[in-house]
Design a protein around this motif. Sequence first.
Motif, PDB file in Angstrom:
ATOM      1  N   ALA A  54       4.230 -11.968  39.688  1.00 49.72           N
ATOM      2  CA  ALA A  54       5.463 -11.829  39.041  1.00 49.72           C
ATOM      3  C   ALA A  54       6.381 -12.840  39.751  1.00 49.72           C
ATOM      4  O   ALA A  54       7.224 -13.358  39.328  1.00 49.72           O
ATOM      5  CB  ALA A  54       5.832 -10.436  39.616  1.00 49.72           C
ATOM      6  N   ALA A  55       6.425 -12.893  41.244  1.00 48.58           N
ATOM      7  CA  ALA A  55       7.089 -13.962  42.076  1.00 48.58           C
ATOM      8  C   ALA A  55       7.000 -15.352  41.462  1.00 48.58           C
ATOM      9  O   ALA A  55       7.871 -16.188  41.350  1.00 48.58           O
ATOM     10  CB  ALA A  55       6.770 -13.824  43.448  1.00 48.58           C
ATOM     11  N   ALA A 111      20.084  -8.559  47.835  1.00 49.49           N
ATOM     12  CA  ALA A 111      19.339  -9.934  47.504  1.00 49.49           C
ATOM     13  C   ALA A 111      19.741 -10.988  48.328  1.00 49.49           C
ATOM     14  O   ALA A 111      20.896 -10.989  48.607  1.00 49.49           O
ATOM     15  CB  ALA A 111      19.698 -10.077  46.084  1.00 49.49           C
ATOM     16  N   PRO A 112      18.881 -11.853  48.540  1.00 48.60           N
ATOM     17  CA  PRO A 112      19.304 -12.936  49.300  1.00 48.60           C
ATOM     18  C   PRO A 112      20.113 -14.078  48.299  1.00 48.60           C
ATOM     19  O   PRO A 112      19.991 -14.127  47.165  1.00 48.60           O
ATOM     20  CB  PRO A 112      18.092 -13.460  49.555  1.00 48.60           C
ATOM     21  CG  PRO A 112      16.956 -13.104  48.627  1.00 48.60           C
ATOM     22  CD  PRO A 112      17.567 -11.680  48.383  1.00 48.60           C
ATOM     23  N   ILE A 113      20.918 -14.924  48.832  1.00 51.90           N
ATOM     24  CA  ILE A 113      21.569 -15.868  48.261  1.00 51.90           C
ATOM     25  C   ILE A 113      21.086 -17.316  49.072  1.00 51.90           C
ATOM     26  O   ILE A 113      21.191 -17.225  49.968  1.00 51.90           O
ATOM     27  CB  ILE A 113      23.183 -15.767  48.540  1.00 51.90           C
ATOM     28  CG1 ILE A 113      23.544 -14.583  47.923  1.00 51.90           C
ATOM     29  CG2 ILE A 113      23.748 -16.817  47.587  1.00 51.90           C
ATOM     30  CD1 ILE A 113      25.054 -14.166  48.341  1.00 51.90           C
ATOM     31  N   GLN A 146      11.003 -10.842  48.005  1.00 48.13           N
ATOM     32  CA  GLN A 146      10.649 -11.594  49.258  1.00 48.13           C
ATOM     33  C   GLN A 146       9.826 -12.610  48.836  1.00 48.13           C
ATOM     34  O   GLN A 146       9.726 -13.705  49.608  1.00 48.13           O
ATOM     35  CB  GLN A 146      10.126 -10.551  50.094  1.00 48.13           C
ATOM     36  CG  GLN A 146      11.127  -9.694  50.910  1.00 48.13           C
ATOM     37  CD  GLN A 146      12.311 -10.308  51.552  1.00 48.13           C
ATOM     38  OE1 GLN A 146      12.166 -11.116  52.581  1.00 48.13           O
ATOM     39  NE2 GLN A 146      13.578 -10.525  51.033  1.00 48.13           N
ATOM     40  N   ALA A 147       8.792 -12.240  47.848  1.00 51.40           N
ATOM     41  CA  ALA A 147       7.875 -13.456  47.615  1.00 51.40           C
ATOM     42  C   ALA A 147       8.321 -14.556  46.636  1.00 51.40           C
ATOM     43  O   ALA A 147       8.140 -15.738  47.140  1.00 51.40           O
ATOM     44  CB  ALA A 147       6.520 -12.756  46.658  1.00 51.40           C
ATOM     45  N   VAL A 148       9.569 -14.295  46.273  1.00 52.13           N
ATOM     46  CA  VAL A 148      10.134 -15.472  45.277  1.00 52.13           C
ATOM     47  C   VAL A 148      10.787 -16.209  46.699  1.00 52.13           C
ATOM     48  O   VAL A 148      11.125 -17.406  46.445  1.00 52.13           O
ATOM     49  CB  VAL A 148      11.310 -14.781  44.442  1.00 52.13           C
ATOM     50  CG1 VAL A 148      12.413 -15.843  43.977  1.00 52.13           C
ATOM     51  CG2 VAL A 148      10.785 -14.092  43.261  1.00 52.13           C
ATOM     52  N   THR A 149      11.517 -15.483  47.646  1.00 51.21           N
ATOM     53  CA  THR A 149      12.184 -16.447  48.733  1.00 51.21           C
ATOM     54  C   THR A 149      11.046 -17.510  49.399  1.00 51.21           C
ATOM     55  O   THR A 149      11.274 -18.580  49.314  1.00 51.21           O
ATOM     56  CB  THR A 149      12.653 -15.592  49.692  1.00 51.21           C
ATOM     57  OG1 THR A 149      13.778 -14.673  49.110  1.00 51.21           O
ATOM     58  CG2 THR A 149      13.274 -16.203  50.998  1.00 51.21           C
ATOM     59  N   ARG A 150       9.927 -16.734  49.338  1.00 50.34           N
ATOM     60  CA  ARG A 150       8.707 -17.658  50.041  1.00 50.34           C
ATOM     61  C   ARG A 150       8.623 -18.713  49.200  1.00 50.34           C
ATOM     62  O   ARG A 150       8.272 -20.005  49.580  1.00 50.34           O
ATOM     63  CB  ARG A 150       7.440 -16.929  50.487  1.00 50.34           C
ATOM     64  CG  ARG A 150       7.890 -15.794  51.443  1.00 50.34           C
ATOM     65  CD  ARG A 150       6.859 -15.304  52.056  1.00 50.34           C
ATOM     66  NE  ARG A 150       5.897 -14.355  51.234  1.00 50.34           N
ATOM     67  CZ  ARG A 150       6.093 -13.033  51.107  1.00 50.34           C
ATOM     68  NH1 ARG A 150       7.155 -12.449  51.707  1.00 50.34           N
ATOM     69  NH2 ARG A 150       5.559 -12.464  50.124  1.00 50.34           N
ATOM     70  N   GLY A 151       8.313 -18.612  47.862  1.00 47.55           N
ATOM     71  CA  GLY A 151       7.933 -19.420  46.802  1.00 47.55           C
ATOM     72  C   GLY A 151       9.097 -20.499  46.711  1.00 47.55           C
ATOM     73  O   GLY A 151       8.557 -21.692  46.422  1.00 47.55           O
ATOM     74  N   LEU A 152      10.275 -20.072  46.652  1.00 49.38           N
ATOM     75  CA  LEU A 152      11.174 -21.149  46.602  1.00 49.38           C
ATOM     76  C   LEU A 152      11.395 -22.010  47.794  1.00 49.38           C
ATOM     77  O   LEU A 152      11.636 -23.460  47.527  1.00 49.38           O
ATOM     78  CB  LEU A 152      12.752 -20.631  46.381  1.00 49.38           C
ATOM     79  CG  LEU A 152      12.948 -19.956  44.959  1.00 49.38           C
ATOM     80  CD1 LEU A 152      14.304 -19.083  45.096  1.00 49.38           C
ATOM     81  CD2 LEU A 152      13.101 -21.053  43.859  1.00 49.38           C
ATOM     82  N   GLY A 153      11.079 -21.618  48.845  1.00 51.58           N
ATOM     83  CA  GLY A 153      11.048 -22.410  50.021  1.00 51.58           C
ATOM     84  C   GLY A 153      12.441 -23.027  50.457  1.00 51.58           C
ATOM     85  O   GLY A 153      12.622 -23.978  51.038  1.00 51.58           O
ATOM     86  N   GLN A 154      13.548 -21.970  49.950  1.00 48.14           N
ATOM     87  CA  GLN A 154      15.016 -22.332  50.257  1.00 48.14           C
ATOM     88  C   GLN A 154      15.380 -21.504  51.550  1.00 48.14           C
ATOM     89  O   GLN A 154      15.209 -20.161  51.628  1.00 48.14           O
ATOM     90  CB  GLN A 154      15.751 -22.436  49.122  1.00 48.14           C
ATOM     91  CG  GLN A 154      15.400 -23.242  48.164  1.00 48.14           C
ATOM     92  CD  GLN A 154      16.350 -22.907  46.794  1.00 48.14           C
ATOM     93  OE1 GLN A 154      17.085 -22.183  46.547  1.00 48.14           O
ATOM     94  NE2 GLN A 154      15.935 -23.947  45.906  1.00 48.14           N
ATOM     95  N   ALA A 155      16.563 -22.111  52.308  1.00 48.24           N
ATOM     96  CA  ALA A 155      16.996 -21.244  53.343  1.00 48.24           C
ATOM     97  C   ALA A 155      17.880 -20.166  53.052  1.00 48.24           C
ATOM     98  O   ALA A 155      18.448 -20.308  51.727  1.00 48.24           O
ATOM     99  CB  ALA A 155      17.659 -22.243  54.400  1.00 48.24           C
ATOM    100  N   VAL A 156      17.704 -19.096  53.308  1.00 45.95           N
ATOM    101  CA  VAL A 156      18.579 -18.011  53.073  1.00 45.95           C
ATOM    102  C   VAL A 156      19.939 -18.087  53.516  1.00 45.95           C
ATOM    103  O   VAL A 156      20.323 -18.126  54.701  1.00 45.95           O
ATOM    104  CB  VAL A 156      17.997 -16.484  53.287  1.00 45.95           C
ATOM    105  CG1 VAL A 156      18.848 -15.525  52.817  1.00 45.95           C
ATOM    106  CG2 VAL A 156      16.789 -16.423  52.457  1.00 45.95           C
TER     107      VAL A 156
END
Length: 258
Positions: free
Chosen positions: A11-12, A71-73, A45-55
Amino acid sequence: MPLTPEQIKQAATELTARRNSGQPGPRLPESCRPLDLEDAWQVQQAVTRGLGQAVGGWKASPPSPGKLVMAPIYQPAISRAAVCTVAFPADRDPGSVKVEPELAFVLAKDLPAREQPYTEAKIDAAVGSVHAALEICASRYADHSGLPFPEMLADGLVNNGLWLGPELTAPEAASFELNWQAGDQPAQKAQAQHPNGHPRAPLYWLANFLRERGLGLQAGQAVITGSYAGVLTVPAGQAVTFDYAGLARFEVEFRRGI
């Protein structure tokens, strides 16, 4: 049954690809759709890891039955520029942008993960400044109307960025008169009202939610805590003036990019 680690990854990976390409898509495959809030959180959270962008910030609202609003921005999607170019998924109206008028609490101190809960006074002491802000809204689903809440949460609850405006000239308020105008169009007005009554209440909740999850908040991050007037549709490609009466006045132009 909860999603397996492989289903969460599937999904991520799909949602991450849509963010990177700027192309929305249909509902996630049935095999990896999050069915509950915990699954959705794990996908997010897996999307955040996959993007590799700072929150660079968070959106938040205290939870309610069946809903976890946070949600993170991502830092690359946060702008202070008077002309703000934002990557938007393709939609039916390329000449407009959807925004939500909010306040942003910018932290001057870390609130790291720890066992002991944070008091409101401790969280207040970590806030360095309060700003007028506009959440930039767009979904990675081609049609998000009517989607179950966990699927929305997995995708970050239509957050597509944040425009961080001027620091407030007076303490934040639960309500104020909101005026906005684009070019020569008639000025529009609304009585802005914070959905929780207390604009810091979501910040207090978020700091302890992240603390419990081993994440915490970091100095420099901006936390938005709910729209004062729902979703506004403003034109792209021309300056729009906003007046948070008694709090801040600013002008911003959104340009759609890829």
